[in-house]
Design an enzyme around this catalytic site. Structure first.
Site, PDB file in Angstrom:
ATOM      1  N   ALA A  98       0.854  -1.189   0.000  1.00  6.91           N
ATOM      2  CA  ALA A  98       0.000   0.000   0.000  1.00  6.91           C
ATOM      3  C   ALA A  98       0.892   1.242   0.000  1.00  6.91           C
ATOM      4  O   ALA A  98       2.043   1.191   0.446  1.00  6.91           O
ATOM      5  CB  ALA A  98      -0.900  -0.014   1.232  1.00  6.91           C
ATOM      6  N   GLU A 125       0.007  -9.479  -0.434  1.00  7.99           N
ATOM      7  CA  GLU A 125      -1.433  -9.762  -0.258  1.00  7.99           C
ATOM      8  C   GLU A 125      -2.136  -9.861  -1.615  1.00  7.99           C
ATOM      9  O   GLU A 125      -2.995 -10.720  -1.826  1.00  7.99           O
ATOM     10  CB  GLU A 125      -2.063  -8.663   0.609  1.00  7.99           C
ATOM     11  CG  GLU A 125      -1.557  -8.725   2.047  1.00  7.99           C
ATOM     12  CD  GLU A 125      -1.960  -7.513   2.876  1.00  7.99           C
ATOM     13  OE1 GLU A 125      -1.806  -6.378   2.379  1.00  7.99           O
ATOM     14  OE2 GLU A 125      -2.419  -7.689   4.008  1.00  7.99           O
ATOM     15  N   GLY A 134       0.994  -5.077   0.923  1.00  9.98           N
ATOM     16  CA  GLY A 134      -0.140  -5.239   0.014  1.00  9.98           C
ATOM     17  C   GLY A 134       0.251  -5.945  -1.278  1.00  9.98           C
ATOM     18  O   GLY A 134      -0.599  -6.555  -1.933  1.00  9.98           O
ATOM     19  N   GLU A 168       4.566  -4.688   7.397  1.00  9.28           N
ATOM     20  CA  GLU A 168       3.747  -3.624   7.997  1.00  9.28           C
ATOM     21  C   GLU A 168       4.126  -3.340   9.437  1.00  9.28           C
ATOM     22  O   GLU A 168       4.052  -2.208   9.906  1.00  9.28           O
ATOM     23  CB  GLU A 168       2.249  -3.991   7.917  1.00  9.28           C
ATOM     24  CG  GLU A 168       1.667  -3.954   6.505  1.00  9.28           C
ATOM     25  CD  GLU A 168       1.795  -5.268   5.746  1.00  9.28           C
ATOM     26  OE1 GLU A 168       2.613  -6.131   6.142  1.00  9.28           O
ATOM     27  OE2 GLU A 168       1.080  -5.429   4.742  1.00  9.28           O
TER      28      GLU A 168
END
Ligand code: CAA
Length: 263
Positions: free
Chosen positions: A71, A117, A114, A137
């Site tokens: 992200a 993910e 992300g 993260e």
């Protein structure tokens, strides 16, 4: 960093009937950080591919050396709790996991946060020998927010998933293969070719059987064994309502290659 001009998602069609869609994440200067605009464009592209009957399989890849760096940290930095807890923050991130058509991730470098993910939302993951997977993260004072704790746990098991999420330790492609996170590790220069080859192979199967097969395999992560077995059996029965099932079995007996029509 100034916003990069142009499309953050590139789309190419491959195959005689344009049956394979190649989606390239295209934000190289930010290491393909998954900003809101990129994820919106990705969701829009998947909407388009989902309704395009020619497209049977989707391949997603990144830029040389990076699949996606997660992200967008710069975009997230100023956000406060009230802004993130309400839509649309991360709302369109699940679009990929809801794609009915098979999706192959060709991970050609860093797949972090992300990015990892996103790869785990795909149905098949091929990694280049230079790929790196991780959920860093925790090093940013936060935790995975798009499936990292859940899909990683179900894929590599709790001990390794917990270690990765608590420490941010990254896995090499070889480690990811050993852990069952990826299906194959391929030399970087051959990765896309192999992913497209697999996509073409899947695209030649019955599209109905493909959709049902994906549903059945995915159910294994979401139901009890007995419910999953019943679901699989029902979907197996359902293939007997298709012409493709007869075509496939008949072609086997006639020693011919089946030509599936999707009926
Ligand atoms: N968000 C925003 N910008 C990012 C970014 C990210 N996730 N990752 C890299 N960038 C930017 C850098 O800030 C840098 O920008 P400037 O040129 O303006 O300084 C540019 O991309 C190049 O980055 P690096 O110089 O760091 O490139 P590198 O090749 O040396 O390293 C990398 C590559 C290892 C991927 C490194 O950039 C990195 O570690 N990125 C962050 C990875 C990360 O922590 N991801 C988790 C994000 S949080 C998340 O994903 C939450 C969630 O679950 C939904």
């Amino acid at each position: 960093m100034a916003a990069e001009p142009g499309a953050m998602i590139l789309l190419e069609r491959h195959g005689d009937g344009a049956e394979v869609a190649l989606v390239t994440l295209n934000r190289p200067r930010a290491r393909n950080a998954l900003c809101d605009l990129l994820m919106t464009q990705l969701a829009d592209t998947l909407d388009q591919l989902e309704t395009d009957d020619r497209v049977r399989v989707v391949v997603i890849t990144g830029q040389p050396g990076v699949f996606a760096a997660g992200a967008d940290i710069k975009e997230m930095l100023p956000k406060e709790f009230p802004a993130v807890v309400q839509p649309p923050f991360l709302q369109h991130w699940d679009r990929l996991s809801r794609c009915q058509k098979p999706v192959i991730a060709a991970v050609n470098g860093y797949a972090l946060g992300g990015g990892c993910e996103l790869a785990m939302m795909c149905d098949v993951i091929y990694a280049s020998d230079e790929a790196v997977f991780g959920q860093p993260e925790i090093t940013l004072g936060t935790i995975p927010g798009a499936g990292g704790t859940q899909r990683l746990c179900r894929t590599v098991g709790r001990p390794l998933a917990m270690e990765m999420c608590l420490t941010g330790r990254k896995l090499t492609a070889a480690e990811a293969l050993q852990a069952g996170l990826v299906g194959r590790v391929i030399p970087a220069e051959k990765l896309l070719e192999e992913a497209l080859k697999t996509a073409s192979r899947i695209a030649a199967m019955s599209p109905i059987a493909t959709v049902l097969c994906k549903k059945a395999v995915n159910a294994a992560h979401q139901t009890s064994l007995s419910a999953g077995l019943q679901y699989e059996r029902d979907l197996f029965y359902a293939t007997f309502a298709t012409e493709d099932r007869r075509t496939g079995m008949d072609a086997f007996i006639q020693k011919q290659a089946p030509v599936f029509t999707g009926k």
